[in-house]
Scaffold this active site. Structure first.
Site, PDB file in Angstrom:
ATOM      1  N   ASP A   1      10.660 -14.033  10.675  1.00  0.00           N
ATOM      2  CA  ASP A   1      11.837 -14.627  11.315  1.00  0.00           C
ATOM      3  C   ASP A   1      12.826 -13.609  11.878  1.00  0.00           C
ATOM      4  OD1 ASP A   1      10.838 -17.143  10.596  1.00  0.00           O
ATOM      5  OD2 ASP A   1      11.845 -17.074   8.656  1.00  0.00           O
TER       6      ASP A   1
ATOM      7  N   ARG B   1       7.096 -19.776  -4.002  1.00  0.00           N
ATOM      8  CA  ARG B   1       8.508 -20.124  -4.147  1.00  0.00           C
ATOM      9  C   ARG B   1       8.796 -20.274  -5.641  1.00  0.00           C
ATOM     10  NH1 ARG B   1      10.320 -19.211   1.068  1.00  0.00           N
ATOM     11  NH2 ARG B   1       8.916 -20.226   2.571  1.00  0.00           N
TER      12      ARG B   1
ATOM     13  N   ARG C   1       0.832  -1.211   0.000  1.00  0.00           N
ATOM     14  CA  ARG C   1       0.000   0.000   0.000  1.00  0.00           C
ATOM     15  C   ARG C   1       0.865   1.259   0.000  1.00  0.00           C
ATOM     16  NH1 ARG C   1      -1.695   3.248   4.298  1.00  0.00           N
ATOM     17  NH2 ARG C   1      -3.723   4.302   4.037  1.00  0.00           N
TER      18      ARG C   1
ATOM     19  N   ASP D   1      15.428 -12.248  10.486  1.00  0.00           N
ATOM     20  CA  ASP D   1      16.760 -12.808  10.232  1.00  0.00           C
ATOM     21  C   ASP D   1      17.489 -12.143   9.069  1.00  0.00           C
ATOM     22  OD1 ASP D   1      15.119 -13.734   8.211  1.00  0.00           O
ATOM     23  OD2 ASP D   1      15.743 -15.821   8.356  1.00  0.00           O
TER      24      ASP D   1
ATOM     25  N   SER E   1      14.568 -13.619  -1.621  1.00  0.00           N
ATOM     26  CA  SER E   1      13.893 -12.615  -2.450  1.00  0.00           C
ATOM     27  C   SER E   1      14.864 -11.508  -2.832  1.00  0.00           C
ATOM     28  CB  SER E   1      12.700 -12.026  -1.692  1.00  0.00           C
ATOM     29  OG  SER E   1      11.837 -13.048  -1.232  1.00  0.00           O
TER      30      SER E   1
END
Length: 322
Positions: free
Chosen positions: A129, A72, A21, A131, A105
């Site tokens: 996560d 994926r 958005r 991470d 990604s």
């Protein structure tokens, strides 16, 4: 900069919609056309790319998941496959791509920027996560943390009612942040994370000492990247005989309406991503460091170690769980 695209990739996280958005509305505010790529990198290959308007992102800030869908796409590692994706962007005149997701990604975005200088890429950290280097917090972490807290609080109710030990498994992949922050927040007796060597006998001794002091129940919170809750249960049974149960929290941790903190973070990062594209920046990930919005090159993010496990927080949790 006349046209940009945005996609969400990898595991979904609450707040992704808020980030999309912010990208869309910041771009349109600056008279830039925005295209949504549906189903992540797979959508780039399938040419599943559609123009987004202001109304396209209406009523999305409060929704969990991602309305652009995610998928994926392991074949994106192949250069010939990426050529198809790049051509699908180029034929529309798209000059910038915002990728919301995790480490994998980001790597896809970096490849695009390396192989096609006409297309700038910016990454936004979207994963529960927490991470990713280059940011203190990722979009979705706070919501997942609060989800875990709510679930463990409920489990503690039943644990105390039956005087049981519960071994609870939280997500986080190879990062123990979710288990650590949640463990401190719920007063877990033991937190098991990948960053700290696990001594099962020590855990058993701690539970036993608690029982001797009159404790009727215990919570052991295990990060999935360290061991499974079932394995922890099996190893514990070699040292202590207590009534116990296992609970794997699972994918419920990824869902739900994002917290205010995640909505604000997603909005700030989404807006800044568009600002960077307008400034001609590329191959960078945005993030928040010491409450300041920053940009870090993909190379630094992949090579860096700036997102460190907070051992002081772990020690505090240990002290408070006696």
């Amino acid at each position: 900069m006349k046209k940009i695209a945005v996609l969400t990739s990898g595991g979904d996280s609450p707040g992704m919609n808020a980030a999309v958005r912010a990208v869309v509305r910041t771009a349109i505010y600056n008279e830039i056309e925005v295209y949504g790529v549906y189903h992540g990198y797979q959508g780039l290959l399938n040419d599943d790319i559609h123009k987004l308007e202001l109304g396209s992102v209406g009523d999305t800030i409060q929704r969990g998941g991602t309305f652009l869908y995610s998928a994926r796409c392991p074949e994106f590692k192949e250069q010939e496959v990426r050529k198809v994706a790049i051509e699908n962007l180029r034929k529309r005149g798209i000059e910038g791509l915002v990728v919301i997701g995790g480490d994998g990604s980001y790597r896809g975005a970096q490849r695009i920027s390396e192989e096609c200088k006409e297309i700038q890429t910016i990454g936004i950290p979207g994963t529960i996560d927490n991470d990713i280097n280059g940011t203190d917090f990722t979009i979705g972490f706070d919501t997942a943390l609060n989800t875990i807290i709510g679930l463990v609080d409920k489990i503690r109710d039943t644990a105390s009612s039956h005087a049981r030990t519960f071994i609870i498994e939280a997500m986080g992949r190879d990062c123990g942040d979710l288990a650590l922050w949640a463990g401190l927040s719920v007063g877990a007796e033991t937190i098991v994370v990948p960053e700290v060597k696990t001594d099962i006998k020590e855990i058993a001794d701690k539970i036993e000492q608690g029982i001797k002091r009159g404790k009727k129940h215990s919570i052991v919170l295990v990060a999935e990247g360290c061991m499974t809750a079932q394995d922890c249960q099996k190893e514990l049974s070699q040292y202590i005989n207590v009534d116990n149960r296992v609970s794997v929290l699972g994918h419920v941790q990824r869902g739900g309406s994002p917290t205010g903190a995640d909505r604000v973070l997603a909005s700030r990062l989404g807006g800044y991503a568009v600002d960077l594209l307008m400034q001609g920046e590329t191959a960078k990930g945005v993030g928040i460091k010491n409450n300041k919005i920053v940009a870090t090159s993909f190379d630094e993010i992949f090579d860096g170690k700036d997102h460190k496990f907070d051992y002081s927080l772990y020690e505090l949790a240990n002290k408070l769980s006696i």
